[in-house]
Scaffold this active site. Structure first.
Site, PDB file in Angstrom:
ATOM      1  N   GLU A   1       0.805  -1.220   0.000  1.00  0.00           N
ATOM      2  CA  GLU A   1       0.000   0.000   0.000  1.00  0.00           C
ATOM      3  C   GLU A   1       0.838   1.270   0.000  1.00  0.00           C
ATOM      4  O   GLU A   1       1.985   1.266   0.427  1.00  0.00           O
ATOM      5  CB  GLU A   1      -0.886   0.005   1.258  1.00  0.00           C
ATOM      6  CG  GLU A   1      -1.959  -1.052   1.197  1.00  0.00           C
ATOM      7  CD  GLU A   1      -2.524  -1.410   2.564  1.00  0.00           C
ATOM      8  OE1 GLU A   1      -3.698  -1.755   2.618  1.00  0.00           O
ATOM      9  OE2 GLU A   1      -1.795  -1.323   3.560  1.00  0.00           O
TER      10      GLU A   1
ATOM     11  N   CYS B   1       2.944   8.838   0.895  1.00  0.00           N
ATOM     12  CA  CYS B   1       3.699   7.988   1.796  1.00  0.00           C
ATOM     13  C   CYS B   1       3.934   6.664   1.070  1.00  0.00           C
ATOM     14  O   CYS B   1       2.986   5.954   0.750  1.00  0.00           O
ATOM     15  CB  CYS B   1       2.843   7.800   3.051  1.00  0.00           C
ATOM     16  SG  CYS B   1       3.557   6.727   4.266  1.00  0.00           S
TER      17      CYS B   1
ATOM     18  N   CYS C   1       8.177  -6.081   7.320  1.00  0.00           N
ATOM     19  CA  CYS C   1       9.310  -5.365   7.915  1.00  0.00           C
ATOM     20  C   CYS C   1       9.859  -6.258   9.003  1.00  0.00           C
ATOM     21  O   CYS C   1       9.092  -6.823   9.781  1.00  0.00           O
ATOM     22  CB  CYS C   1       8.841  -4.040   8.524  1.00  0.00           C
ATOM     23  SG  CYS C   1      10.189  -3.093   9.271  1.00  0.00           S
TER      24      CYS C   1
ATOM     25  N   CYS D   1       8.663  -3.549  15.459  1.00  0.00           N
ATOM     26  CA  CYS D   1       8.203  -2.606  16.489  1.00  0.00           C
ATOM     27  C   CYS D   1       6.850  -3.068  17.032  1.00  0.00           C
ATOM     28  O   CYS D   1       5.955  -3.433  16.269  1.00  0.00           O
ATOM     29  CB  CYS D   1       8.096  -1.200  15.904  1.00  0.00           C
ATOM     30  SG  CYS D   1       9.659  -0.623  15.220  1.00  0.00           S
TER      31      CYS D   1
HETATM   32 FE1  SF4 Z   1       9.125  -1.491  10.508  1.00  0.00          FE
HETATM   33 FE2  SF4 Z   1       9.040  -0.454  12.969  1.00  0.00          FE
HETATM   34 FE3  SF4 Z   1       8.849   1.168  10.815  1.00  0.00          FE
HETATM   35 FE4  SF4 Z   1       6.836  -0.525  11.454  1.00  0.00          FE
HETATM   36  S1  SF4 Z   1       7.566   1.220  12.645  1.00  0.00           S
HETATM   37  S2  SF4 Z   1       7.669  -0.171   9.421  1.00  0.00           S
HETATM   38  S3  SF4 Z   1       7.991  -2.313  12.249  1.00  0.00           S
HETATM   39  S4  SF4 Z   1      10.606  -0.109  11.433  1.00  0.00           S
END
Ligand code: SF4
Ligand code: SAH
Length: 355
Positions: free
Chosen positions: A106, A119, A126, A130
């Site tokens: 997206e 964005c 990822c 987090c």
């Molecule tokens: Fe990756 Fe953390 Fe950014 Fe989310 S906030 S995209 S988990 S680095």
């Protein structure tokens, strides 16, 4: 007598070079070395792909048929298919894309009075993990190619039509841009090329969770704005929500920011997601002020955007304002990013490539 089942041929691996992933320098070199064609042919193809948004060779009418046929054998045009566009009540648009292999990702378009910010995603998934981010809950699929990053912007321009332009690009969608370093840098060079989309480096921001060694490299390789997701005011707190803090702690991150080469009048953006009862007290804000001393920066506070099953809540507005006030008293420029496009799952940390 048993008969052997016919063997299904494996699809041939894609060996053709992806023209759309090449910077203009790489493209002109490739055109010379592989096709024996002069430099300007590379410029011509680059312009077709990135300024005129051509999606196939057939449309490149100022290349001879013979050259197009030769190109077809050795090259392809990478990119994405646009599957769906969702529009939120506040005008935010979420673009859903599919890759050639069927993966989904997206990108979000945020129209404001005087500009349209896009964005973009840099990975499908990822691996930073987090705790507060929905993208971290999906399996890490792969890095996006430079063409797949650039194509998000080219498609967005199609969606906007002739009336409006994408004016700012932020690498804050799915993925950690500095974990896909080479493709991200190639995409930046392509987007900033004057023969392509021609974005000014002032209008592009790369956001990182803090991949410290790559921050220094980025500063040397390409001039863009840097945003850093600090999100905490001391190490134990940061480690509990951003595991990468174990590899590079706040001290190392701050040292990298102090060393980052900033052009005149530019500042680093410090992003700080406010999680109720976790990192949102006035004491946190005071510690943050001390951490940032000597760093030329502005602060972007992002009240947590909830998603189903999330282990956090958004602090109330008074808490957010009190946090911001401490920073403002210390003379920092503070913006509070009240969410955009929440009703369609397009706000920060709500992207999962599915809905
Ligand atoms: Fe990756 Fe953390 Fe950014 Fe989310 S906030 S995209 S988990 S680095
Ligand atoms: N991986 C990069 C860029 C993508 S995330 C990074 O982490 O910086 C973009 C921003 O969204 C980051 O500042 C991140 O901290 C923030 N974010 C992630 N999940 C969020 C959520 N649920 N609510 C609010 N902000 C969130």
């Amino acid at each position: 007598m048993s008969q052997a089942l016919p063997v299904q041929p494996e699809p041939a691996p894609e060996t053709r070079v992806d023209l759309k992933s090449l910077t203009r320098e790489q493209l002109t070199a490739w055109v010379r070395e592989v096709l024996g064609e002069p430099r300007f042919r590379g410029d011509q193809i680059f312009r077709w792909l990135h300024a005129k948004r051509a999606r196939d060779l057939a449309g490149m009418t100022d290349l001879s048929k013979a050259l197009r046929a030769r190109l077809d054998g050795v090259a392809r045009i990478g990119g994405l298919a646009l599957e769906d566009v969702k529009v939120a009540q506040d005008g935010t648009q979420k673009l859903l894309f599919v890759t050639a292999a069927g993966d989904r990702l997206e990108s979000v378009l945020i129209p404001m009075e005087d500009r349209v910010t896009q964005c973009v995603s840099s990975q499908i998934g990822c691996k930073i993990g987090c705790q507060f981010c929905l993208t971290a809950r999906m399996p890490m699929r792969r890095n996006l190619s430079a063409a797949e990053i650039v194509d998000q912007v080219l498609w967005a321009q199609e969606v906007l039509g002739e009336e409006r332009r994408v004016s700012n690009i932020v690498y804050m969608g799915m993925g950690e841009p500095l974990d896909n370093y080479d493709n991200v840098v190639a995409s930046l060079r392509i987007l900033m090329d004057e023969l392509g989309a021609g974005f000014s480096s002032r209008r592009i921001t790369v956001s990182t969770s803090g991949v410290v060694p790559k921050i220094a490299r980025l500063g040397q390789d390409v001039q863009v704005n840097l945003a850093v997701s600090l999100n905490a005011s001391y190490d134990a707190q940061r480690t509990s929500i951003i595991p990468i803090n174990k590899a590079w702690d706040i001290g190392q991150l701050m040292a990298a920011l102090r060393a980052f080469p900033l052009p005149p009048r530019r500042r680093i953006t410090i992003e700080y997601v406010l999680l109720a009862g976790v990192n949102d007290t006035v004491d946190d804000a005071r510690r943050l002020v001390r951490l940032l001393s000597g760093i030329y920066c502005k602060v972007n506070l992002i009240p947590f955007n909830p998603w189903p099953g999330a282990p956090y809540a958004r602090p109330d507005n008074d808490t957010v304002e009190a946090f911001g006030a401490v920073l403002r008293d210390a003379e920092y420029t503070v913006t509070i990013r009240y969410s955009k496009g929440e009703d369609i799952g397009a706000a920060c940390g709500q992207l999962d490539g599915v809905s």
